[in-house]
Design an enzyme around this catalytic site. Structure first.
Site, PDB file in Angstrom:
ATOM      1  N   HIS A 155       0.848  -1.190   0.000  1.00 24.23           N
ATOM      2  CA  HIS A 155       0.000   0.000   0.000  1.00 24.23           C
ATOM      3  C   HIS A 155       0.883   1.239   0.000  1.00 24.23           C
ATOM      4  O   HIS A 155       1.831   1.329   0.763  1.00 24.23           O
ATOM      5  CB  HIS A 155      -0.884   0.013   1.257  1.00 24.23           C
ATOM      6  N   ARG A 187     -13.626  13.483   6.308  1.00 29.80           N
ATOM      7  CA  ARG A 187     -12.315  14.098   6.598  1.00 29.80           C
ATOM      8  C   ARG A 187     -11.859  14.953   5.428  1.00 29.80           C
ATOM      9  O   ARG A 187     -11.281  16.024   5.607  1.00 29.80           O
ATOM     10  CB  ARG A 187     -11.269  13.009   6.881  1.00 29.80           C
ATOM     11  N   ASP A 224     -14.491   3.338   7.192  1.00 25.70           N
ATOM     12  CA  ASP A 224     -13.415   4.175   6.640  1.00 25.70           C
ATOM     13  C   ASP A 224     -13.921   4.983   5.444  1.00 25.70           C
ATOM     14  O   ASP A 224     -13.578   6.159   5.306  1.00 25.70           O
ATOM     15  CB  ASP A 224     -12.214   3.333   6.228  1.00 25.70           C
ATOM     16  N   LYS A 254      -8.309  -0.982   6.177  1.00 28.49           N
ATOM     17  CA  LYS A 254      -8.562  -1.521   4.826  1.00 28.49           C
ATOM     18  C   LYS A 254      -7.644  -2.710   4.547  1.00 28.49           C
ATOM     19  O   LYS A 254      -8.044  -3.697   3.942  1.00 28.49           O
ATOM     20  CB  LYS A 254      -8.326  -0.431   3.768  1.00 28.49           C
ATOM     21  N   SER A 286      -7.116   4.412   9.037  1.00 27.06           N
ATOM     22  CA  SER A 286      -7.765   4.333   7.729  1.00 27.06           C
ATOM     23  C   SER A 286      -7.039   3.317   6.843  1.00 27.06           C
ATOM     24  O   SER A 286      -7.655   2.414   6.261  1.00 27.06           O
ATOM     25  CB  SER A 286      -7.734   5.734   7.084  1.00 27.06           C
TER      26      SER A 286
END
Ligand code: URA
Length: 439
Positions: free
Chosen positions: A82, A168, A161, A187, A183
Site C-alpha cells: 500500500h 475528513r 473508513d 482496509k 484508515s
C-alpha cells in the site's frame, strides 16, 4: 452512551475507551451518529491526538464495521502493498507483475486518485477495457488462476473508513496520524493479507511532509499490525519530487511497461525493486534483500514480469495488444515540448504542484466521482540534482487543448527551483522499518 460526551472527552484531551470507540464507529457506520458529530469528533482527534492503544481500537472497530476477506484459498501467505499516496506513483503497475512472476501471488485492492495524488484504478483504466470492478469471487478466482488480481475497494470492507474518509476530506481532518494509520490499516486488515508492505511517502507530494511524522506514522501502523499478528514493513520513501518521469494515467502505464521491459527511469525502477524485495522477504521467497532483488531482476531479464503483466491485462478484460503497441492507449491531441528557460542544476521539482497541475490538465479529480481524461499529463525531462542546459527539453505537456497546455506550462516552470552549484539528489528511501513480531 452519547456521541456528544465522547466528542467532549476527546476535545478535553482524554483517551477514549474501547467501548466508546466501538460505539462511535458503529454509530457512524449505521448513520445513527450524524455527519456533523462525526466531523466534530474527527477535528477533536486531529487536534488532541490518540494514544497507540486508542488507534489500535479505532482500527479494529473500523475492521469490524464490515466484512473481512479470507485469502487462504489463494496461498498460505499473501502479501499486500500500500502506498500512502503520491505523484507519479505507478509502483503497483510494475511491482505486482514482478512479484507475482517471482512466485508470490498478489491480490490487491486499490483506490482512485483524489486531489494532487494519483490512483492505481485510474491508471489501469487507461488500458482500454481493463475492468477494475471485480467481485470478491472474481478477484479470488483470478488470484488463484493467474497469481495476480486487483480490484477497487469493495464497499463491504471497512465501510466505516469510506464514510469517515469522505468527511475528513471536506473538513480539513485528513492530516491526523491516528486517522491516517487507522484508515490505511483497517482496509489492509479487512483485505485479508497476512503481511503488508507500506510505502510511506514523505515530502511535498505526500500527505505527510516531514520525516519525523512519517516515522511516527510507520511505527504506529507496524504496531497495529503486530497487535493482530500481521507482519508489516514500512518503507519511508521520497515524495518531494514526482516518482519517475511520467505523471498522468496512460503516460504512467507506458512508463510502468517500459520498466517491465528493463528500461524506464532509474529512480522508479529502483523504487520497484525496493518495494518488491520487501514483499518477497515477507512472503518467505527470499531470505535477504539481495536475494529478493536478484529474483526480481531475473523476472525483468527473462521477460516473465512483462508476460505476467500481459496475463493480468487479459484476465481483467484489457486490450493486451496495448502492452506491445502503446499507440493503442489514449493519446492527447496537444503534445507540447517545453525547453528549459535557463541553464543550471535542477534543485527541486515541487511534487504537489506537479500533481495539482496534472489535475487541472484533467488527469485527476478535485472531487470524488468526477470524470478524468486518461490521456493527459506531464512527462518530466529530468529529475532534481541533474544539470540542464538552456533550450534542452525540460518537460512535455500532454493536453486536451492549447489553452490548458499553456496554463500548465507557466505553472510548471514555476514549480522548478534552480541552483548554479551542484545539488545532491534527494534519497529515494529514507528508512525501512520492519515488524519484530507478528505473522
Ligand atoms: N490513504 C488512506 O487510505 N487513508 C488516509 O487517511 C490517507 C491516505
Amino acid at each position: 452512551m452519547r456521541a456528544v460526551d465522547i466528542i467532549a472527552r476527546k476535545r478535553d484531551g482524554l483517551a477514549l475507551t474501547a467501548e466508546e470507540i466501538t460505539f462511535f464507529i458503529q454509530g457512524l457506520t449505521s448513520g445513527q451518529i450524524p455527519d456533523y458529530q462525526v466531523a466534530a469528533w474527527a477535528m477533536a482527534v486531529l487536534l488532541r491526538g490518540m494514544t497507540a492503544q486508542e488507534t489500535i481500537e479505532l482500527t479494529m472497530a473500523m475492521v469490524r464495521s464490515g466484512a473481512t476477506l479470507d485469502l487462504s484459498s489463494v496461498a498460505p501467505i499473501v502479501v499486500d502493498k500500500h502506498s500512502s499516496g503520491g505523484v507519479g506513483d505507478k509502483t503497483t503497475l510494475a511491482v505486482l507483475p514482478m512479484v507475482s512472476a517471482a512466485g508470490l501471488p498478489v491480490v490487491k485492492m486499490s483506490g482512485r486518485g483524489l486531489g494532487f495524488s494519483g490512483g492505481t484504478l485510474d491508471k489501469l483504466e487507461a488500458i482500454p477495457g481493463f475492468n477494475v470492478s471485480l467481485s470478491v469471487e472474481q478477484l479470488l478466482a483470478n488470484a488463484r488462476r493467474y497469481g495476480i488480481a486487483l480490484s477497487g475497494q469493495t464497499p463491504e470492507l471497512a465501510p466505516a473508513d469510506g464514510k469517515l474518509y469522505a468527511l475528513r476530506d471536506v473538513t480539513a481532518t485528513v492530516p491526523s496520524l491516528p486517522l491516517i494509520a487507522s484508515s490505511i490499516m483497517s482496509k489492509k486488515i479487512a483485505g485479508g493479507a497476512n503481511a503488508i508492505v507500506l510505502d510511506v511517502k514523505v515530502g511535498r507530494g505526500a500527505f505527510v511532509e516531514t520525516l519525523e511524522d512519517a516515522h511516527a506514522l510507520a511505527q504506529l501502523m507496524i504496531r497495529i499490525g503486530e497487535g493482530i499478528g500481521r507482519r508489516v514493513t514500512a518503507v519511508l520513501s521520497d515524495m518531494s519530487q514526482p516518482l519517475g518521469l511520467a505523471v498522468g494515467n496512460a503516460l504512467e502505464v507506458v512508463e510502468a511497461m517500459e520498466t517491465l521491459r528493463g528500461g524506464g527511469p532509474s529512480d522508479f525502477r529502483e523504487h520497484c525493486l525496493v518495494i518488491g524485495a520487501e514483499m518477497l522477504l515477507l512472503g518467505g521467497l527470499a531470505s535477504s534483500p539481495e536475494e529478493s532483488r536478484a529474483k526480481l531482476l531475473e523476472t525483468i531479464a527473462d521477460g516473465s514480469a512483462l508476460d505476467k503483466f500481459r496475463t493480468w491485462v487479459r484476465a481483467q478484460g484489457g486490450d493486451v495488444r496495448a502492452v506491445d503497441d502503446p499507440s493503442l492507449l489514449p493519446h492527447a491531441p496537444v503534445v507540447e515540448q517545453v525547453p528549459a528557460p535557463r541553464s543550471g542544476y535542477v534543485a527541486g521539482i515541487d511534487a504537489r504542484e506537479v500533481g495539482l497541475i496534472s489535475v487541472d490538465l484533467g488527469a485527476g479529480r478535485a472531487r470524488k466521482g468526477e470524470p478524468i481524461d486518461p490521456a493527459v499529463g506531464i512527462v518530466l525531462g529530468t529529475k532534481a540534482g541533474n544539470w540542464v542546459t538552456a533550450g534542452e527539453a525540460l518537460f512535455i505537456i500532454h493536453a486536451r487543448d492549447r489553452a490548458t497546455a499553456f496554463a500548465a506550462c507557466e505553472r510548471l516552470l514555476a514549480a522548478y527551483t534552480w541552483s548554479q552549484e551542484p545539488v545532491s539528489q534527494p534519497p529515494l528511501v529514507y528508512e525501512t522499518l520492519r515488524s519484530i513480531q507478528g505473522g
